[in-house]
Design a protein around this motif. Structure first.
Motif, PDB file in Angstrom:
ATOM      1  N   ARG A   1     115.414  11.945 -20.307  1.00  0.00           N
ATOM      2  CA  ARG A   1     116.631  11.346 -20.834  1.00  0.00           C
ATOM      3  C   ARG A   1     117.104  12.075 -22.086  1.00  0.00           C
ATOM      4  N   SER A   2     116.158  12.356 -23.011  1.00  0.00           N
ATOM      5  CA  SER A   2     116.565  12.963 -24.279  1.00  0.00           C
ATOM      6  C   SER A   2     115.402  13.733 -24.886  1.00  0.00           C
ATOM      7  N   LEU A   3     115.727  14.667 -25.778  1.00  0.00           N
ATOM      8  CA  LEU A   3     114.721  15.390 -26.542  1.00  0.00           C
ATOM      9  C   LEU A   3     115.022  15.178 -28.013  1.00  0.00           C
ATOM     10  N   LEU A   4     113.980  14.851 -28.756  1.00  0.00           N
ATOM     11  CA  LEU A   4     114.163  14.547 -30.166  1.00  0.00           C
ATOM     12  C   LEU A   4     113.296  15.454 -31.017  1.00  0.00           C
ATOM     13  N   TRP A   5     113.806  15.789 -32.191  1.00  0.00           N
ATOM     14  CA  TRP A   5     113.052  16.548 -33.188  1.00  0.00           C
ATOM     15  C   TRP A   5     112.855  15.658 -34.414  1.00  0.00           C
ATOM     16  N   TYR A   6     111.616  15.678 -34.918  1.00  0.00           N
ATOM     17  CA  TYR A   6     111.272  14.941 -36.139  1.00  0.00           C
ATOM     18  C   TYR A   6     110.629  15.915 -37.123  1.00  0.00           C
ATOM     19  N   LYS A   7     110.763  15.583 -38.405  1.00  0.00           N
ATOM     20  CA  LYS A   7     110.086  16.326 -39.473  1.00  0.00           C
ATOM     21  C   LYS A   7     109.092  15.385 -40.120  1.00  0.00           C
ATOM     22  N   GLN A   8     107.834  15.837 -40.232  1.00  0.00           N
ATOM     23  CA  GLN A   8     106.815  15.019 -40.873  1.00  0.00           C
ATOM     24  C   GLN A   8     106.256  15.781 -42.055  1.00  0.00           C
ATOM     25  N   GLU A   9     106.645  15.333 -43.251  1.00  0.00           N
ATOM     26  CA  GLU A   9     106.189  16.041 -44.452  1.00  0.00           C
ATOM     27  C   GLU A   9     104.815  15.569 -44.877  1.00  0.00           C
ATOM     28  N   LYS A  10     104.727  14.348 -45.378  1.00  0.00           N
ATOM     29  CA  LYS A  10     103.410  13.878 -45.796  1.00  0.00           C
ATOM     30  C   LYS A  10     102.956  12.718 -44.919  1.00  0.00           C
ATOM     31  N   LYS A  11     103.839  11.822 -44.665  1.00  0.00           N
ATOM     32  CA  LYS A  11     103.422  10.633 -43.956  1.00  0.00           C
ATOM     33  C   LYS A  11     104.313  10.333 -42.744  1.00  0.00           C
ATOM     34  N   ALA A  12     105.453   9.677 -42.992  1.00  0.00           N
ATOM     35  CA  ALA A  12     106.271   9.172 -41.884  1.00  0.00           C
ATOM     36  C   ALA A  12     107.142  10.270 -41.277  1.00  0.00           C
ATOM     37  N   PRO A  13     107.115  10.419 -39.945  1.00  0.00           N
ATOM     38  CA  PRO A  13     108.075  11.336 -39.305  1.00  0.00           C
ATOM     39  C   PRO A  13     109.492  10.853 -39.550  1.00  0.00           C
ATOM     40  N   THR A  14     110.374  11.788 -39.873  1.00  0.00           N
ATOM     41  CA  THR A  14     111.775  11.431 -40.070  1.00  0.00           C
ATOM     42  C   THR A  14     112.628  12.144 -39.023  1.00  0.00           C
TER      43      THR A  14
END
Lengths: 116, 111
Positions: free
Chosen positions: B31-44
């Motif tokens: 359905r979809s592809l998502l990109w997240y950035k995870q610096e220290k803790k929570a993926p954004t």
């Protein structure tokens, strides 16, 4: 708005003990998700609540894991008894609407669980 | 079985460099592809892609999806030390709200 809050941030327990992780979603978010990342592997889905109901619990590894969301607000994830392979980072996420997988998710910072 | 593979696993660059991160997938009912950035803790959340060939852009970051070849790339131009993070690719499927993640690419940007 306050984000998704998870408690504790880190827990170290002995094999065989019980641990309860807590997640407070963003206020008003009906959807709450639990994911976990075991060392060296990808983040994996555990389950999805819509309000207090379990919408999808297909990722729960076994019956040592029990998730609850009484009243449709915060959620707890209990591991009893904990095993070594349960070590990892447990993430919670919440969303207001189900717009499609992942959209609108806000993740918490995770609880790092270490079982020794 | 559904699979999401990210490459490289790790990348070390200097500030100012341009990087390309890859995500390939084999899933049913995409359905979809998502990109997240995870610096220290929570993926954004960074991007959600549903259509082939349409570039999504946010500042120095951009991403595009190829549904025929089953992959996506995330480009970061003129990297900064603040771009150092783990970049996660995830797939959303029809009929479910759960995501399937890759193992991530760890990017380190040095001054």
């Amino acid at each position: 708005e306050a984000g998704v809050t998870q408690f504790p941030s880190h827990s170290v327990i002995e094999k065989g003990q019980t641990v309860t992780l807590r997640c407070d979603p963003i206020s008003g978010h009906d959807n709450l998700y639990w994911y976990r990342r075991v060392m060296g592997k990808e983040i994996k889905f555990l389950l999805h609540f819509v309000k207090e109901s379990k919408q999808d619990e297909s990722g729960m590894p076994n019956n040592r894991f029990l998730a609850e969301r009484t009243g449709g607000t915060y959620s707890t994830l209990k591991v009893q008894p904990a095993e070594l392979e349960d070590s990892g980072v447990y993430f919670c996420a919440s969303s207001q609407f189900v717009l499609g997988p992942g959209s609108g998710y806000t993740f918490g910072s995770g609880t790092r669980l270490t079982v020794v | 079985e559904d699979k999401v593979v990210q490459s490289p696993l790790s990348l070390v660059v200097h500030e100012g460099d341009t990087v390309t991160l890859n995500c390939s997938y084999e899933v049913t009912n995409f359905r979809s592809l998502l990109w997240y950035k995870q610096e220290k803790k929570a993926p954004t959340f960074l991007f959600m892609l549903t259509s082939s060939g349409i570039e999504k852009k946010s500042g120095r970051l951009s991403s595009i999806l190829d549904k025929k070849e089953l992959f996506s790339i995330l480009n970061i131009t003129a990297t900064q030390t603040g771009d150092s993070a783990v970049y996660l690719c995830a797939i959303g499927k029809d009929n479910t709200d759960k995501l399937i993640f890759g193992t991530g690419t760890r990017l380190q940007v040095f001054p």
